[in-house]
Design a protein around this motif. Structure first.
Motif, PDB file in Angstrom:
ATOM      1  N   UNK A  13       0.839  -1.184   0.000  1.00 41.39           N
ATOM      2  CA  UNK A  13       0.000   0.000   0.000  1.00 41.39           C
ATOM      3  C   UNK A  13       0.883   1.247   0.000  1.00 41.39           C
ATOM      4  N   UNK A  14       0.682   2.167  -0.929  1.00 41.86           N
ATOM      5  CA  UNK A  14       1.520   3.368  -0.947  1.00 41.86           C
ATOM      6  C   UNK A  14       1.386   4.142   0.364  1.00 41.86           C
ATOM      7  N   UNK A  15       2.467   4.685   0.878  1.00 40.61           N
ATOM      8  CA  UNK A  15       2.393   5.478   2.107  1.00 40.61           C
ATOM      9  C   UNK A  15       1.583   6.752   1.884  1.00 40.61           C
ATOM     10  N   UNK A  16       0.999   7.257   2.958  1.00 42.95           N
ATOM     11  CA  UNK A  16       0.166   8.456   2.875  1.00 42.95           C
ATOM     12  C   UNK A  16       0.683   9.605   3.730  1.00 42.95           C
ATOM     13  N   UNK A  17       1.679   9.345   4.548  1.00 41.04           N
ATOM     14  CA  UNK A  17       2.260  10.377   5.398  1.00 41.04           C
ATOM     15  C   UNK A  17       3.776  10.288   5.328  1.00 41.04           C
TER      16      UNK A  17
END
Length: 237
Positions: A13-17
């Motif tokens: 899952x691509x990081x969001x932070x």
């Protein structure tokens, strides 16, 4: 000479932070041999990302939310290239020289670091800026001040990186070919080019065929520069 990617091929899952970006880079670094060319660049990039995170937490940017989004989108392009290599897919042309030569004994650590910075700034940055403007429904001018602040931080850190990774007490005498090679590339000029490419891509956004062609040419040109930066050099005495 190519070293296999010692990472499992998986869809993450691509990081969001920024914090999750730091976690991904830390995990990648722990899985790679320290001398691996990707590991060398990853250590450099991790330090930069940690500093951005620190400044986000201390009010160092005019628009922290936009800066964090840009930083994450930017990092995701590097991590996607790593994941592509791990899965046996072809990464963008700008990243291929680093991945192909990451284990070459004639390439020095500072070359790996500069080649990674070249790929990321020269190609990925303009695209991340476009993505951020689209996502936030804003214009380039809204990102410019914080872009310049990050750029000043990168320039300062680049000098420290060169000093740490260049061999010997006097690189001008101990490694003249290396000094010449690394001195031929400029972070400030690469950043200026990335901003110009971003403005061009933003202006062309209603013409997807031209955007695709322009992006492909940037990718290949940056890859060529990266291959030059990774020229194997003879061992120093």
């Amino acid at each position: 000479m190519t070293m296999p990617m010692p990472m499992p091929a998986q869809r993450l899952t691509p990081p969001r932070t920024v914090r999750s970006v730091v976690a991904r880079m830390s995990a990648l670094g722990a899985a790679l041999p320290p001398e691996d060319g990707v590991a060398v660049f990853n250590r450099v990039y991790l330090r930069v990302t940690e500093e951005v995170g620190r400044r986000l937490g201390t009010g160092g940017f005019q628009d922290p939310a936009a800066t964090e989004e840009l930083d994450v989108r930017f990092a995701c392009r590097y991590l996607a290239a790593v994941d592509a290599g791990a899965a046996g897919r072809r990464p963008p042309a700008c990243w291929r020289p680093l991945f192909e030569l990451r284990g070459h004994p004639g390439v020095r650590p500072v070359q790996f670091a500069m080649a990674g910075i070249n790929a990321h700034i020269g190609h990925d940055l303009a695209l991340a800026l476009v993505d951020t403007c689209r996502a936030r429904n804003t214009e380039p001018a809204a990102l410019e001040d914080d872009f310049d602040q990050v750029g000043a931080m990168l320039t300062e850190m680049e000098q420290r990186i060169r000093e740490e990774l260049m061999p010997g007490p006097d690189p001008l005498e101990a490694a003249d070919p290396l000094t010449h090679l690394i001195g031929s590339w400029s972070l400030d000029k690469a950043r200026d080019a990335a901003w110009a490419s971003f403005r061009a891509l933003w202006g062309l956004r209603a013409l997807p065929e031209l955007v695709e062609e322009f992006t492909e040419r940037i990718d290949k040109t940056v890859g060529l520069v990266g291959r030059c930066l990774l020229t194997p050099l003879p061992a120093t005495g």
